[in-house]
Design a protein around this motif. Structure first.
Motif, short mmCIF file in Angstrom:
data_model
loop_
_atom_site.label_atom_id
_atom_site.label_comp_id
_atom_site.label_asym_id
_atom_site.label_seq_id
_atom_site.Cartn_x
_atom_site.Cartn_y
_atom_site.Cartn_z
N LYS A 42 40.84 43.28 44.86
CA LYS A 42 39.70 43.79 45.71
C LYS A 42 39.17 42.50 46.53
N LYS A 43 39.38 42.48 47.56
CA LYS A 43 38.60 41.33 48.31
C LYS A 43 37.02 41.41 48.04
N ASN A 44 36.68 40.04 48.05
CA ASN A 44 34.86 40.00 48.03
C ASN A 44 34.69 38.61 48.38
N ASP A 45 34.05 38.60 49.57
CA ASP A 45 33.79 37.53 50.35
C ASP A 45 32.47 36.88 49.93
N ASP A 46 31.74 37.20 48.80
CA ASP A 46 30.65 36.82 48.45
C ASP A 46 30.95 35.83 47.06
N ARG A 47 31.45 36.20 46.12
CA ARG A 47 31.71 35.77 44.72
C ARG A 47 32.99 35.98 44.06
N ASP A 48 33.13 35.28 43.35
CA ASP A 48 34.47 35.60 42.31
C ASP A 48 34.26 36.42 41.41
N ARG A 62 40.77 44.46 37.68
CA ARG A 62 40.56 44.22 39.40
C ARG A 62 39.91 43.02 39.36
N ASN A 64 39.06 39.58 42.91
CA ASN A 64 39.43 39.20 44.14
C ASN A 64 40.37 38.30 44.58
N TYR A 106 32.30 44.22 33.85
CA TYR A 106 32.19 43.39 35.05
C TYR A 106 31.78 41.92 34.81
N GLU A 108 31.29 37.98 37.11
CA GLU A 108 31.53 37.23 38.33
C GLU A 108 30.68 35.81 38.05
N ASN A 429 23.56 46.17 37.35
CA ASN A 429 23.71 45.97 39.03
C ASN A 429 22.40 45.81 39.66
#
Length: 787
Positions: A42-48, A62, A64, A106, A108, A429
């Motif tokens: 799943k691509k995530n442009d903000d954080r790993d 899952r 990125n 989760y 990150e 979250n």
């Protein structure tokens, strides 16, 4: 169409194309394991990030990037399945049905660059690795989150081709490029030619190996760091090519390569030739490693700022988007060089962050201005010379990582989950923006963008590397005691009070080297040092200082033995028993080495007291301990000399090549260099090893020779001294001179004359384990206890 036909052919042959690179990795861990997981990119442009979830009977992982997904798999295996994969065990038998993930977990991180390796690692640990061993290492990297690995295998191929094109002969190239066990120090501009010349078959082997390494790394989405051009040229380049170079000088008695001055009109040409050959063989990179003027005094004739600009410009001509990776080590990178380069173009490895950080925590190497506006990585050096020994700085590592120059990181309001027994909080979250803001502020003030494993030698102290690998994914500071309990359950797949107590004791003692103690690597074994009346550290540069009671490692060994003995009372998978056995051997080895240091002092005290019979008894007991150590270490392949020497021999294609490679392997771990280097240069025993075979055939010979010499000296002094009775050569000595003669006298032994013959031998050492580790560990504890 061709691809379809090829895939059909593979299916007909009974082979399978795994859906993802991570599926392929899972199959290497355990055949059929990929069917038990569902992998989602799943691509995530903000954080790993990585996330654990459940879909029916399959565990969902899952992430990125493929590396982050692999990190999630490793987290799941440890904290849900009780399976710990590390250097001593990279395969496992997974349960038929995997433990469920009860609710999403989760993780990150803003530490998006995670680096691995020191130049030294490629010689102290990897000098003779084949593809099978490298494949395991790349899997280890992925599972531990590494996406920025140093990849310098085959650099000698680039240099050989370039030098031949510059007009050097094969013979001249052979005198410049070092042998396989010493390539790292040639690459770091420290020496020329030692251990060579390399046969042509070596270049072919390494070129092919590097191409496979790079292909697999890129398949997993890693960014290999290739060796850039740092200005190195052969020391005779001034006479041979008419180049303007800085004085090469010596390094521990070895001839150093010269540095091509940036003002030389041919600088750009030489640099371009290098990168052309590197690119032709191994392609372009987004990151290049360069350490100009490594371990050299400042030279007033060198414009370091201009040198930096020249090196950067040459790199940018290859790839305008590339980043220069440089080691933060002693004088490097020079402030003038940093000032001359744009922020973002330089990535600095703070090489020894757990002990001597140059930025952040107080240290003897701290730079008040840090690295300015340049990005940097917090690195764990941990090991020097690939020495064998328990060692760690758990509190320092945690304190330095979770702190800034202005104080400790604050992350109140965020609770981290720790595996299957910890549930995520419902408001997880909602708290992430707070955490993101705090981390953003931290990164903007310090420019810390990741971590690095920068050990000189790998395959040791897995607990420290496991701890380090988890820091980016754990935003809230924790205690070593909290973490070690979860580590024990993950490593052995079970809860065992004896093992937990042992690890807590180790974490509070030998794995908690305190701030202010600047020793380099483990507390060195007394067995491995050249004998003397005041033997303390084995290598000359270790800076050892006592910081734990040897009773602690002995008690930990006792507890571990009790835990291993109880193994039959609970179920441990094969991989986890391998971990248990490995740790039992390693911890008992440390305990015996620590007790042997005490035994050594007993023997020396006997000598100084002129108690001849007591000396003989205590010296003999020390030698028995050394041989017991050899017997213990023979039970595990990782601690057998044969796993090192046989790998070297297997690289050769002719008897002459095999002899050269074995000589390289033997010299590196003993004398390191020639007589000058061994006796004067300071590198003797730098890469010493407590290994079966080496203890019995090398270290035992030194200690037996020494103790025999002391015994002979004492016995000779019990006989009449005719020169004192009849006016001999001592008759006219002063009282003070005679008094000095009466003091214990160090015996004079030509150690190199004893050591060098072993390096030239070719007697085989087996790689196969022998004996029962539990039985021999008990034998050792009983011996120490006088039973």
């Amino acid at each position: 169409m061709k691809r379809i036909v090829f895939c059909a052919y593979l299916c007909m042959m009974g082979l399978q194309l795994w859906a993802t690179p991570v599926d392929d990795l899972l199959e290497r861990i355990d055949r059929g394991a990929s069917k038990k997981f569902k992998i989602e990119l799943k691509k995530n442009d903000d954080r790993d990030f990585f996330e654990l979830d459940q879909a029916g009977n399959r565990v969902v992982v899952r992430g990125n990037t493929w590396v982050n997904v692999a990190s999630g798999i490793n987290w799941y295996l440890k904290y849900y399945a009780g399976i710990h994969l590390t250097w001593n065990q990279m395969k496992a038998t997974l349960p038929a049905t995997l433990p469920r993930v009860p609710q999403k977990e989760y993780h990150e991180t803003s530490m998006t660059l995670r680096y691995a390796f020191n130049y030294c690692t490629f010689s102290y640990s990897m000098a003779f690795w084949d593809w099978a061993r490298w494949e395991q290492e790349i899997d280890w990297l992925a599972l531990h989150g590494v996406n920025l690995p140093l990849a310098i295998v085959g650099e000698e191929c680039v240099w050989r081709n370039m030098l031949l094109k510059l007009g050097y002969t094969e013979e001249e190239v052979g005198r410049f490029i070092a042998g396989p066990a010493f390539l790292a120090w040639w690459e770091m501009n420290n020496l020329e030619g030692w251990g060579g010349p390399l046969p042509l078959s070596w270049y072919t082997r390494q070129e092919q190996l590097q191409k496979r390494i790079l292909s697999r790394m890129k398949e997993l989405g890693m960014h290999p760091v290739l060796p850039g051009y740092c200005g190195m040229v052969p020391h005779d380049a001034k006479e041979r090519l008419g180049l303007n170079v800085s004085d090469a000088g010596l390094w521990n008695g070895f001839q150093r390569p010269a540095n091509l001055l940036p003002t030389d009109p041919r600088f750009d040409e030489i640099a371009t030739r290098y990168y052309d050959e590197l690119t032709r063989l191994f392609g372009r990179a987004d990151y290049y490693s360069m350490d100009p003027f490594h371990e050299s005094a400042d030279d007033a004739t060198i414009d370091y700022g201009e040198a930096g600009r020249k090196l950067m410009a040459a790199m940018k001509r290859v790839n305008p988007r590339a980043t220069w990776v440089v080691q933060g080590w002693t004088e490097n990178p020079r402030p003038a060089m940093m000032d001359a380069l744009k922020p973002g173009d330089l990535l600095i490895l703070d090489l020894f962050s757990e002990c001597r950080p140059m930025f952040g925590a107080p240290s003897i190497w701290k730079r008040e201005e840090g690295y300015g506006q340049h990005r940097w990585l917090f690195c764990l050096l941990q090991n020097f010379g690939a020495n064998v020994g328990l060692h760690g700085r758990m509190d320092q590592l945690l304190d330095n990582y979770y702190s800034t120059e202005n104080g400790e990181r604050k992350t109140e309001g965020y609770e981290h989950t720790q595996g299957a027994n910890s549930a995520n909080k419902s408001n997880h979250n909602s708290q992430l923006p707070i955490l993101n803001s705090q981390l953003s502020t931290l990164n903007s003030s310090q420019h810390k963008v990741g971590i690095g494993f920068t050990m000189e030698g790998s395959e040791n102290n897995p607990v420290m590397f496991e701890l380090m690998s988890e820091l980016p994914w754990r935003p809230e500071k924790f205690t070593k005691e909290e973490w070690i309990k979860s580590y024990v359950k993950a490593r052995y797949g079970t809860t065992n009070e004896h093992l937990e107590q042992a690890w807590l004791l180790l974490a509070q003692t030998i794995y908690n080297c305190p701030a202010g103690n600047n020793q380099q690597g483990p507390h060195e074994s007394i067995f491995c040092g050249r004998p003397s009346l005041n033997n303390f550290q084995a290598s000359s540069w270790s800076k050892m200082k006592n910081y734990y009671d040897p009773a602690a490692t002995l008690q930990a060994a006792r507890l571990f033995l009790a835990g291993a003995t109880l193994n039959s009372q609970f179920s441990i998978l094969h991989s986890q028993f391998s971990n248990l056995e490995y740790d039992l051997v390693d911890i008992t080895r440390q305990a015996l080495a620590d007790q042997a240091r005490k035994q050594y002092h007993h023997a020396i005290a006997d000598y100084k007291a002129f108690a001849i019979n007591d000396f003989k008894h205590d010296a003999d007991r020390f030698l028995k301990m050394l041989l017991l150590q050899d017997e213990l270490l023979g039970t595990r392949k990782e601690f057998r000399l044969g796993h090192w020497t046989q790998a070297a021999i297997d690289c050769g294609t002719t008897p002459e090549e095999k002899k050269l490679y074995e000589w390289n392997a033997r010299v590196q771990i003993t004398t390191w260099g020639n007589r000058y280097c061994a006796d004067t240069g300071g590198l003797r025993d730098y890469a010493h090893k407590e290994w079966q075979g080496l203890l019995k055939d090398f270290y035992y010979v030194r200690w037996k020779t020494y103790f025999d010499a002391l015994a002979n000296q004492m016995e000779a002094l019990t006989k009449p001294q005719p020169d004192l009775l009849g006016g001999g050569p001592n008759a006219n000595k002063t009282a003070s001179e005679l008094f000095a003669m009466a003091l214990p006298q160090e015996v004079k032994i030509d150690w190199y004359a004893i050591e060098e013959p072993w390096t030239l031998q070719q007697n085989p050492y087996s790689t196969l384990p022998e004996g029962d580790a539990v039985v021999i560990a008990k034998k050792i504890i009983d011996f120490i206890d006088g039973k």
